[in-house]
Design an enzyme around this catalytic site. Sequence first.
Site, PDB file in Angstrom:
ATOM      1  N   ARG A  55      80.637 -33.042  -8.620  1.00 57.60           N
ATOM      2  CA  ARG A  55      81.238 -32.075  -7.572  1.00 57.60           C
ATOM      3  C   ARG A  55      82.187 -31.352  -8.187  1.00 57.60           C
ATOM      4  O   ARG A  55      82.555 -30.443  -7.591  1.00 57.60           O
ATOM      5  CB  ARG A  55      81.782 -33.268  -6.402  1.00 57.60           C
ATOM      6  CG  ARG A  55      82.418 -32.423  -5.354  1.00 57.60           C
ATOM      7  CD  ARG A  55      82.291 -33.151  -3.986  1.00 57.60           C
ATOM      8  NE  ARG A  55      82.551 -34.363  -4.064  1.00 57.60           N
ATOM      9  CZ  ARG A  55      83.679 -34.986  -4.103  1.00 57.60           C
ATOM     10  NH1 ARG A  55      84.737 -34.250  -3.949  1.00 57.60           N
ATOM     11  NH2 ARG A  55      83.658 -36.392  -4.130  1.00 57.60           N
ATOM     12  N   TYR A 109      74.918  -9.180   6.813  1.00 53.80           N
ATOM     13  CA  TYR A 109      73.547 -10.213   6.765  1.00 53.80           C
ATOM     14  C   TYR A 109      73.687 -11.160   8.059  1.00 53.80           C
ATOM     15  O   TYR A 109      74.907 -11.565   8.332  1.00 53.80           O
ATOM     16  CB  TYR A 109      73.638 -11.115   5.540  1.00 53.80           C
ATOM     17  CG  TYR A 109      72.739 -11.939   5.214  1.00 53.80           C
ATOM     18  CD1 TYR A 109      71.514 -11.684   4.889  1.00 53.80           C
ATOM     19  CD2 TYR A 109      73.090 -13.527   5.302  1.00 53.80           C
ATOM     20  CE1 TYR A 109      70.262 -12.505   4.575  1.00 53.80           C
ATOM     21  CE2 TYR A 109      72.039 -14.455   4.899  1.00 53.80           C
ATOM     22  CZ  TYR A 109      70.665 -13.753   4.818  1.00 53.80           C
ATOM     23  OH  TYR A 109      69.738 -14.686   4.461  1.00 53.80           O
ATOM     24  N   ASP A 182      80.286  -8.762  -0.617  1.00 53.34           N
ATOM     25  CA  ASP A 182      78.996  -9.561  -0.889  1.00 53.34           C
ATOM     26  C   ASP A 182      78.057  -8.461  -1.537  1.00 53.34           C
ATOM     27  O   ASP A 182      77.857  -7.504  -0.907  1.00 53.34           O
ATOM     28  CB  ASP A 182      78.518  -9.879   0.595  1.00 53.34           C
ATOM     29  CG  ASP A 182      76.966 -10.620   0.409  1.00 53.34           C
ATOM     30  OD1 ASP A 182      76.468 -10.428  -0.612  1.00 53.34           O
ATOM     31  OD2 ASP A 182      76.480 -11.154   1.354  1.00 53.34           O
ATOM     32  N   LYS A 207      68.428 -14.128  -4.701  1.00 53.15           N
ATOM     33  CA  LYS A 207      67.798 -13.002  -4.621  1.00 53.15           C
ATOM     34  C   LYS A 207      67.719 -12.406  -6.027  1.00 53.15           C
ATOM     35  O   LYS A 207      67.019 -12.856  -6.842  1.00 53.15           O
ATOM     36  CB  LYS A 207      68.820 -11.970  -3.547  1.00 53.15           C
ATOM     37  CG  LYS A 207      69.248 -12.623  -2.390  1.00 53.15           C
ATOM     38  CD  LYS A 207      67.656 -12.886  -1.257  1.00 53.15           C
ATOM     39  CE  LYS A 207      68.198 -13.733  -0.180  1.00 53.15           C
ATOM     40  NZ  LYS A 207      69.419 -13.231   0.442  1.00 53.15           N
TER      41      LYS A 207
HETATM   42  C1  LIG Z   1      70.365 -13.843   1.416  1.00 50.84           C
HETATM   43  C2  LIG Z   1      71.733 -13.023   1.445  1.00 50.84           C
HETATM   44  C3  LIG Z   1      72.930 -14.116   1.789  1.00 50.84           C
HETATM   45  C4  LIG Z   1      72.685 -15.557   1.942  1.00 50.84           C
HETATM   46  O1  LIG Z   1      72.216 -16.180   0.770  1.00 50.84           O
HETATM   47  P1  LIG Z   1      71.538 -17.504   0.796  1.00 50.84           P
HETATM   48  O2  LIG Z   1      71.252 -17.789  -0.628  1.00 50.84           O
HETATM   49  O3  LIG Z   1      70.053 -17.494   1.562  1.00 50.84           O
HETATM   50  O4  LIG Z   1      72.127 -18.476   1.438  1.00 50.84           O
HETATM   51  C5  LIG Z   1      73.881 -13.381   1.764  1.00 50.84           C
HETATM   52  N1  LIG Z   1      74.097 -12.053   1.961  1.00 50.84           N
HETATM   53  C6  LIG Z   1      73.223 -11.337   1.612  1.00 50.84           C
HETATM   54  C7  LIG Z   1      73.522  -9.836   1.499  1.00 50.84           C
HETATM   55  C8  LIG Z   1      71.883 -11.963   1.527  1.00 50.84           C
HETATM   56  O5  LIG Z   1      70.921 -10.919   1.269  1.00 50.84           O
END
Ligand SMILES: *Cc1c(COP(=O)(O)O)cnc(C)c1O
Length: 396
Positions: A55, A109, A182, A207
Amino acid sequence: MKLDTLAVHAGDRKRTGSFVPVTTPIYSASSFFYPELETLDRVFGNEIPGQNYTRYGNPTSNALEEQVAALEGGEWALACASGMAALHLAVTAALADRRKSIVAGPVLYGATIRLLTEILVPAGVEVHFADPADPPAFEATVSERRPSCVLMESITNPMLRVTPVDAVVEIAHRHGALVVVDSTFATPLLLRPLELGADLVVHSLTKYLGGHGDVLGGVVVSRDGFRPVLQAISRTVGGVLGPFEAYLAMRGIKTFPLRMARQCANACRVATWLAAHPRIERIHFPGDPRHPDAAVVRRLFPAGLYGGMVSFEVKDAGREQIFRLLDSLKMIVPATSLGDVHTMILYPPMSSHRDLAPKHRQRLGIGENFLRLSVGIEAPEDIIEDLRQALDSSLA
Ligand SMILES: *Cc1c(COP(=O)(O)O)cnc(C)c1O
């Protein structure tokens, strides 16, 4: 070193005993010790780097963190269990010991909106929204609300607007706010927000970085000053990435620059084809010269790279026609998520933007005829052929 080189080398090939593994193994151990207790004591005391408990850190996750920090030009990274866990960590770190106030971009998102409005607002955090595409209005909101944290997505979903991250950083910093970006859709191939002055960058590893549809993960990348606060929160809350997932993410990232370059090139081909199709009303693509943020794209993205996402609207189509269209696809995968090697298509009114009233969706520009395509690395002719046959057969 260049991005392609860093993706292959950064983080790997640490000497363990008398040999060097060419790639980082999966350290599944939950805890670690040393021949002398003295060493473990100093690791616990943060006096020397080392491992004590997963952790707190893990050699496989640390290798991935080094790799992603190198790609983003950051000093330090922390791998989290998901993109959402990473966002929560970044925002919590940006608010720690400061005014509990956030100004966020108007389009985010879906889960990020819920994080803000359903988790942070009830916990006493003020949240306001402002559009950085209108700098004077954006600055007025920041100046009035005095946020500790400005939260933006570098490319928005699903309208694919491009945020002027440089201008946002300038305005936010002038008013004493930290900037969290992000950058999941842009990836470090298109944009490195830390180099533009942003404080924390978040990715969903699920992604483009992971890229193979086989791992869920997230990461926060920062300048060095944020390490203590990020570590303190993460070590206590514990939303860390497991070593198996870290291994998969790291393996995926080695080919990320190659994949992403191909996805960007394929997206250009597909967008051009869609724009000329008689059944397509409109495309949304950062590489389109008529895109509302074309000037920002020219300023911030390398020439010829516009991301791998293309959104489009089908002429005179409603939910029923869209369902028929998606059911007619033979290769393109009609599943949620994006950035994978395979091309995927998503109907936002059914999925990411399902919970919004149709009127609200319409205000955001998401009609009942709106589709979002995540272009993969297949031969572009095959992607186009599948779209062509589905459009022809379903809308005949
Ligand atoms: C998919 C996504 C998230 C969240 O990611 P997870 O791995 O599904 O928790 C956050 N921001 C954007 C722009 C995303 O496409």
